[in-house]
Design a protein around this motif. Structure first.
Motif, PDB file in Angstrom:
ATOM      1  N   CYS A 309       0.833  -1.212   0.000  1.00 17.12           N
ATOM      2  CA  CYS A 309       0.000   0.000   0.000  1.00 17.12           C
ATOM      3  C   CYS A 309       0.867   1.261   0.000  1.00 17.12           C
ATOM      4  N   PRO A 310       0.675   2.151  -0.974  1.00 22.53           N
ATOM      5  CA  PRO A 310       1.496   3.361  -1.028  1.00 22.53           C
ATOM      6  C   PRO A 310       1.265   4.277   0.173  1.00 22.53           C
ATOM      7  N   LEU A 318      -3.257   4.690   6.970  1.00 24.79           N
ATOM      8  CA  LEU A 318      -4.037   3.664   6.265  1.00 24.79           C
ATOM      9  C   LEU A 318      -3.240   2.382   6.029  1.00 24.79           C
ATOM     10  N   PRO A 320      -4.588  -1.288   4.442  1.00 22.80           N
ATOM     11  CA  PRO A 320      -5.795  -2.010   4.004  1.00 22.80           C
ATOM     12  C   PRO A 320      -6.102  -3.207   4.894  1.00 22.80           C
ATOM     13  N   CYS A 377      -6.570   6.813   0.938  1.00 17.25           N
ATOM     14  CA  CYS A 377      -6.535   5.783  -0.116  1.00 17.25           C
ATOM     15  C   CYS A 377      -6.507   6.405  -1.509  1.00 17.25           C
ATOM     16  N   THR A 378      -5.604   5.885  -2.336  1.00 17.84           N
ATOM     17  CA  THR A 378      -5.505   6.374  -3.721  1.00 17.84           C
ATOM     18  C   THR A 378      -6.238   5.454  -4.695  1.00 17.84           C
ATOM     19  N   CYS A 380      -5.428   2.674  -5.603  1.00 14.36           N
ATOM     20  CA  CYS A 380      -4.427   2.154  -6.543  1.00 14.36           C
ATOM     21  C   CYS A 380      -4.616   0.678  -6.862  1.00 14.36           C
ATOM     22  N   GLY A 381      -5.295  -0.041  -5.992  1.00 18.06           N
ATOM     23  CA  GLY A 381      -5.597  -1.451  -6.281  1.00 18.06           C
ATOM     24  C   GLY A 381      -4.505  -2.426  -5.874  1.00 18.06           C
ATOM     25  N   ALA A 382      -3.416  -1.932  -5.280  1.00 13.21           N
ATOM     26  CA  ALA A 382      -2.322  -2.844  -4.912  1.00 13.21           C
ATOM     27  C   ALA A 382      -2.802  -3.874  -3.891  1.00 13.21           C
ATOM     28  N   ILE A 397     -13.827   0.755   1.134  1.00 13.54           N
ATOM     29  CA  ILE A 397     -13.366   2.128   1.387  1.00 13.54           C
ATOM     30  C   ILE A 397     -14.265   3.110   0.644  1.00 13.54           C
TER      31      ILE A 397
END
Ligand code: SF4
Ligand code: SF4
Length: 711
Positions: A309-310, A318, A320, A377-378, A380-382, A397
């Motif tokens: 997670c970035p 954050l 996840p 949260c961006t 980003c889907g990681a 989210i």
């Protein structure tokens, strides 16, 4: 001896099954109380092939886990041991019920089965040793926040490893005694059991061996029963729930489109919706669907999502994993209340209600989820990409954001300006719609601007996007792509002032209403124009047009410009000629890569440009690291931790690049800003630029020697 063993075994089984059953019923009550989600069930009926594929590749094949080779191989060994050693438990049950000498014909006598059982048990033991090493090496006590286990329930994990170890040694113990006693069913093919038999060779009394065998048998069965009770009360529940979670995941992989807003199992109709009756996102734990509860119960606490997670990696609150765990802990605490009848609820005392967290808000500073967590949260889907049990973090989210934005009007104030601009001007910057034509005036060829119907011979509608039309750096990509299409002889048209924002930033912020408004307006325009094939330069537009507009009646064949350009190069319609002697590192935009699996084409384009030397960053392709702009973060301040774009540029600098390339206007801006900061600090060379791959291509095709400055 037989009767004593039988009575102890059956009594233990009865107690364990009763305890486990009680817990399972409690969990089933929670799942049953969740909001309906009929699509999840229907999709299985619609596509059984995908369902079987999911079970074969994800569950049995351990596809995602094996991406982490060592940990994945260890997990595969333990999981297969779980399946294969069930046969040993079958044998143990027969011996408990019918006596130590009883053997299931063939199953308990055929050598190859004994060989497989012994081998998988040893592989499992080796897997356990690997897990122990991984846990020690990655202990949060040792490496703090860098540990993917930070925040996980560590004691539960150690108990699990210990219990599996007990399964293995007790198995070999009672089989070894059987060998020594001469009532072991398998021949020498069960090599390790026979080896263990040597340990008991010196015992000559059959009575002693019989007692030892009975004790071993009971210990082996007892471990399994205690483990069963532990499993249904712990994160290890995933061994039963993971196949279900994989089966009911949002196809194809929980990425791409955002889920429509659902209430009572149906998409929310804003014209009819009533905030008192309908569910607007998730405002309390009871608003989650049964699949949401299934996600929470399935989490293995492995922390793979957290490690990618970035937000977490740049010091933000954050994680996840923690989002799922906090929701799960709250759901379990509150479940006795929300699964109770009105009558029962009235009987709860204030202390009981406090313990059940009845008044705890879902999103609040002292709530279950802190607002800083939600807004970090961006999208980003990681996390979703990495999760081995297909948990869909982004959906949860986003649904919590929807409630905050649409019901509570609570979101970072900076984003409010963007929303107003979208509503009033159809773009996030609030610029005049006529400005969408300015880039065309800077070209030395004509571009078709459609106003009613697309001309018959139009091959592609070029969806320029707000950034592509209005943001200076992104305009360079737009002009490069237009010129490349022109050179390749592709007939294309643009919508000019009739194009409005796709609504992606509004939707990812949680303002579904504005997304619906813009989306319907665009779909109407596109349908009236007769658009069939669309090319977009912005991965966010690309994702929305391709994956989300079908939800509101817009069905088009959408490609990203890198896909089209790679195809045109392959067809020989575009030929890069002039060498670009540069070291280039490519940054994967999340909404192009992870959300839509376009990894190859941008790299293919660069590979065709003579002279280009590419070097991958440490994190790339499906493990690429976000630039920090997605999930509407582009329009929010980044006040906590290190800036995500700075972290990404630091990674890029490790490859000592002359140029950083990408394929997204937002990445261009974010990385460009961070590169400029680095230049000011003297940490990056003055000539370092970030460009879109289309800019590299046009430079090579036109023979331009100098890099295109990104400003
Ligand atoms: S989508 Fe990206 S930023 Fe959001 S929780 Fe997942 S990994 Fe973190
Ligand atoms: S959400 Fe998935 S990846 Fe994250 S800790 Fe849980 S199981 Fe692991």
């Amino acid at each position: 001896m037989f009767w004593i063993t039988l009575v102890i075994g059956l009594a233990g089984a009865a107690v364990a099954l009763a305890l486990a059953g009680r817990r399972v019923l409690f969990l089933a009550r929670i799942a049953k109380s969740g909001q309906p989600d009929p699509e999840r069930v229907l999709q299985v009926k619609r596509d059984p092939k995908a369902d079987i594929e999911g079970q074969v590749t994800e569950v049995l094949g351990q596809r995602k886990l094996l991406k982490w080779t060592v940990a994945g191989a260890a997990h595969a060994a333990v999981m297969w041991a779980f399946f294969l050693l069930a046969t040993v438990y079958g044998e143990a049950a027969v011996q408990l019920l019918f006596g130590l000498e009883a053997h299931i014909p063939f199953l308990q006598t055929w050598g190859p089965i004994g060989f497989v059982q012994d081998t998988i048990a040893l592989a499992c033991a080796a897997g356990l040793a690997v897990f122990v090493a991984i846990r020690v090496k990655n202990s949060p006590k040792r490496i703090g926040r860098k540990s993917r286990f930070k925040g996980s329930h560590l004691s539960g994990a150690w108990i699990t490893l210990f219990m599996i170890f007990n399964v293995i040694w007790t198995m070999f113990f009672f089989r070894g005694v059987e060998v020594a006693r001469g009532n072991f069913g398998y021949n020498k093919a069960a090599y390790f059991s026979h080896l263990t038999g040597n340990l008991f060779e010196g015992i000559e009394s059959d009575k002693t061996l019989e007692i030892l065998e009975s004790v071993g048998l009971l210990a082996h069965i007892g471990v399994a029963l205690i483990f069963l009770v532990f499993v249904v009360n712990s994160k290890h529940l995933h061994i039963f729930l993971a196949p279900l979670n994989v089966m009911f995941k949002r196809r194809p992989d929980g990425l791409g489109a955002a889920m429509p807003m659902m209430s009572g199992g149906k998409p929310l109709d804003f014209e009819e919706a009533d905030p008192d009756e309908d569910t607007f996102g998730r405002g309390k734990i009871e608003d989650f669907t049964w699949k949401g509860f299934l996600d929470m119960a399935t989490c293995t606490e492995c922390g793979r999502c957290q490690s990618q997670c970035p937000a977490w990696n740049t010091g933000k609150p954050l994680s996840p994993k923690m989002v799922i765990l906090e929701l799960r802990d709250h759901a379990l605490a509150k479940a006795p209340y929300f699964t109770a009848s009105e009558e029962e609820r009235e009987k709860f005392t204030d202390e009981q209600k406090l313990a059940m967290q009845v008044d705890k808000e879902l999103v609040a500073e002292d709530g279950v989820i802190h607002p800083d967590v939600l807004w970090s949260c961006t999208n980003c889907g990681a996390c979703v990409e990495q999760c081995p049990v297909d948990i869909e973090h982004i959906d949860h989210i986003l649904d919590m954001r929807r409630f905050q934005v649409m019901i509570e009007s609570s979101f970072p104030s900076e984003a409010g300006v963007m929303l107003k601009n979208l509503e009033n001007k159809g773009n996030p910057w609030g610029m005049s719609e006529m400005k969408r034509l300015e880039w065309i005036e800077e070209l030395d060829f004509e571009v078709e601007v459609a106003d009613e119907k697309l001309p018959e011979d139009t091959e592609y509608l070029f969806w320029v996007g707000c950034a592509g039309a209005l943001e200076d750096r992104a305009k360079k990509t737009t002009k490069a792509v237009a010129e490349l299409l022109h050179i390749a002889g592709v007939k294309f048209a643009v919508l000019g002032p009739m194009e409005a924002c796709t609504g992606d930033p509004a939707r990812r912020l949680g303002m579904e209403f504005v997304f619906q408004m813009l989306g319907q307006q665009n779909v109407e325009t596109l349908n009236e124009m007769g658009a069939k094939k669309i090319v977009a330069t912005c991965p966010h537009c690309f994702n929305t047009l391709a994956n989300e507009y079908p939800q509101i009646g817009g069905n088009y064949e959408v490609v990203h410009h890198t896909q089209l350009l790679a195809h045109l190069v392959e067809e020989g319609k575009l030929t890069p000629v002039a060498p670009i002697e540069e070291n280039i590192t490519y940054h994967d935009p999340c909404f192009l890569g992870r959300h839509n699996k376009v990894y190859k084409q941008p790299r293919d384009i660069m590979a065709t440009v003579p002279g280009v030397k590419t070097q991958e960053m440490h994190r790339h392709k499906d493990r690429g690291f976000c630039c920090g702009a997605g999930g509407a973060r582009m329009w929010m301040e980044e006040r906590i931790g290190k800036r995500i774009n700075t972290e990404r540029v630091d990674e890029a600098l490790e490859t000592n690049p002359d140029t950083v390339s990408t394929a997204c206007p937002f990445c261009l801006v974010m990385l460009g800003d961070a590169i400029n900061e680095k230049k000011n600090e003297g940490a990056a060379k003055e000539t370092l630029e970030v460009v879109d791959v289309s800019q590299l291509l046009i430079r090579s095709i036109k023979g331009e020697k100098e890099p295109v400055p990104a400003e």
